[in-house]
Enzyme design. Structure first.
Site, mmCIF file in Angstrom:
data_model
loop_
_atom_site.group_PDB
_atom_site.id
_atom_site.type_symbol
_atom_site.label_atom_id
_atom_site.label_comp_id
_atom_site.label_asym_id
_atom_site.label_seq_id
_atom_site.Cartn_x
_atom_site.Cartn_y
_atom_site.Cartn_z
ATOM 1 N N SER A 147 38.615 49.715 47.369
ATOM 2 C CA SER A 147 39.213 49.839 46.039
ATOM 3 C C SER A 147 38.753 51.154 45.403
ATOM 4 O O SER A 147 38.911 52.202 46.029
ATOM 5 C CB SER A 147 38.863 48.616 45.191
ATOM 6 O OG SER A 147 39.682 48.541 44.052
ATOM 7 N N ARG A 204 41.464 43.105 31.660
ATOM 8 C CA ARG A 204 41.093 42.404 32.891
ATOM 9 C C ARG A 204 42.234 41.516 33.376
ATOM 10 O O ARG A 204 42.479 41.413 34.585
ATOM 11 C CB ARG A 204 39.838 41.568 32.653
ATOM 12 C CG ARG A 204 39.307 40.848 33.884
ATOM 13 C CD ARG A 204 38.921 41.816 34.978
ATOM 14 N NE ARG A 204 38.064 41.169 35.970
ATOM 15 C CZ ARG A 204 37.579 41.760 37.044
ATOM 16 N NH1 ARG A 204 37.871 43.034 37.274
ATOM 17 N NH2 ARG A 204 36.799 41.118 37.884
ATOM 18 N N ASP A 286 49.142 43.800 49.290
ATOM 19 C CA ASP A 286 48.558 44.526 48.158
ATOM 20 C C ASP A 286 49.672 45.124 47.302
ATOM 21 O O ASP A 286 50.413 45.999 47.751
ATOM 22 C CB ASP A 286 47.638 45.631 48.690
ATOM 23 C CG ASP A 286 46.724 46.226 47.625
ATOM 24 O OD1 ASP A 286 47.056 46.127 46.432
ATOM 25 O OD2 ASP A 286 45.682 46.795 48.007
ATOM 26 N N HIS A 315 45.324 42.664 46.927
ATOM 27 C CA HIS A 315 44.262 43.667 46.938
ATOM 28 C C HIS A 315 42.883 43.047 47.129
ATOM 29 O O HIS A 315 42.033 43.598 47.840
ATOM 30 C CB HIS A 315 44.327 44.445 45.628
ATOM 31 C CG HIS A 315 43.330 45.546 45.519
ATOM 32 N ND1 HIS A 315 43.384 46.687 46.294
ATOM 33 C CD2 HIS A 315 42.235 45.696 44.712
ATOM 34 C CE1 HIS A 315 42.375 47.481 45.979
ATOM 35 N NE2 HIS A 315 41.669 46.907 45.029
ATOM 36 N N ASP A 316 42.647 41.905 46.512
ATOM 37 C CA ASP A 316 41.319 41.276 46.574
ATOM 38 C C ASP A 316 41.020 40.620 47.914
ATOM 39 O O ASP A 316 39.946 40.026 48.078
ATOM 40 C CB ASP A 316 41.169 40.238 45.459
ATOM 41 C CG ASP A 316 40.552 40.830 44.205
ATOM 42 O OD1 ASP A 316 40.197 42.019 44.209
ATOM 43 O OD2 ASP A 316 40.417 40.088 43.201
#
Length: 336
Positions: A147, A204, A286, A315-316
């Site tokens: 990332s 967030r 992603d 992505h995570d």
């Protein structure tokens, strides 16, 4: 060099406290660091962790946007005996980045430029990291980052080509697309519109939507949640993630670090100048950094290789569904 073996089916063993050290260095006390914005900074504080026995060669771990130098807390699948980051074999270094809020000099301690926090860059962060390595007696490094840490790895490759042997870059492009910049712009606008923590919670939530995928949320956040009966699970999940980050992170650091990522725009010619071996790993689902984008930048590298982690979790996935990723990293970092 002995062969590296990796057993992906074993649970990650805990890292004994004797295997790591948390320390703080004071750098640039005799001569200042000149930021890319033109402002000098003296007496830079750097908080960092080391794992293993000190050596003149290290594996440098670069953390993500809201991560920290405590690799054993957030990447247990990678750290430990018999794993890609093995303290019994490697000297491992991870430092909190300049501008963050985990012990290294943050925005409040940097100069002001036209009434705002000085804009820092990923190259500024790399120069601070280089000074730390010099303090530790490290002369060469292999780099691994995911990332934001992956983008920072590109900055290391361009800023410190004499130090880096090879790099593993996970879930990161070499530069932000308009899509990624747009997401960060929206997050920063939320913080500026509602300072004091509420805006950071919204920032967030925006970020979490880009860190996962529609398929991931369908698998993990369908239906109603348990925190507030009758409320969609995704709603309470995003609220919880916002509250959790606001309790531990600084909104000025969020502004500084996302701005640094957006400003990092190396040219194709600069990427073609990188001569060391690089393994770039894209993630199939992603939506923040689509795999085609990661591959396109890797293809510009003279010794670039590309692999793809197939996961529904977006992505995570490098954190929550790494699968064979640790094995790929181990093989690349430690090949002869």
């Amino acid at each position: 060099m002995t062969a590296v073996t990796y057993a992906p089916d074993l649970p990650p063993p805990p890292v004994p406290e004797r295997c790591f050290r948390q320390q703080t260095a004071r750098l640039f006390r005799e001569a200042p660091l000149l930021l890319d914005c033109g402002q000098p900074v003296s007496d830079v504080r750097v908080a960092y962790h080391t794992y293993g026995t000190p050596s003149d060669h290290a594996v440098l771990v670069l953390h993500a946007l809201t991560g920290s130098s405590a690799v054993h807390e957030w990447w247990p699948e990678f750290l430990g005996e018999g794993r890609p980051l093995d303290p019994t074999r490697d000297y491992i270094v991870c430092a909190n980045v300049l501008g963050g809020c985990a012990g290294t000099t943050g925005p409040a301690e940097l100069p002001r430029v036209q009434g705002e926090d000085a804009p820092i860059t990923l190259r500024d962060m790399a120069r601070v990291g280089r000074a730390l390595l010099e303090e530790l007696g490290v002369r060469r490094v292999s780099v691994i980052g995911a990332s934001m840490g992956g983008m920072l790895a590109y900055a290391w490759l361009l800023e410190c080509p004499d130090l880096v042997d090879r790099a593993v870059i996970i879930g990161a492009p070499a530069r932000h697309s308009p899509w990624a910049i747009g997401l960060n712009t929206a997050a920063r606008s939320a913080i500026r519109a509602a300072p004091g923590g509420e805006g950071l919670k919204v920032a967030r939530q925006i970020a979490m939507l880009s860190y996962r995928s529609p398929a991931s949320f369908a698998l993990t956040q369908a239906g109603c949640g348990t925190r507030r009966p009758g409320t969609p699970a995704i709603t309470t999940y995003l609220e919880y993630q916002g509250e959790k980050l606001a309790a531990r992170f600084c909104e000025r650091s969020y502004l500084a670090l996302t701005g640094a990522m957006d400003r990092f725009q190396p040219s194709d010619a600069e990427l073609r100048s990188i001569r060391v071996p690089v393994l770039a790993v894209g993630i199939s689902s992603d939506v923040l950094y689509p795999p085609d984008e990661v591959r396109a930048h890797a293809d510009l590298l003279p010794q670039g290789q590309y692999r793809e982690l197939v996961s529904p979790h977006g992505h995570d996935a490098f954190l929550m569904d790494p699968q064979n990723l640790p094995g790929w990293a181990a093989a690349f970092l430690h090949r002869p």
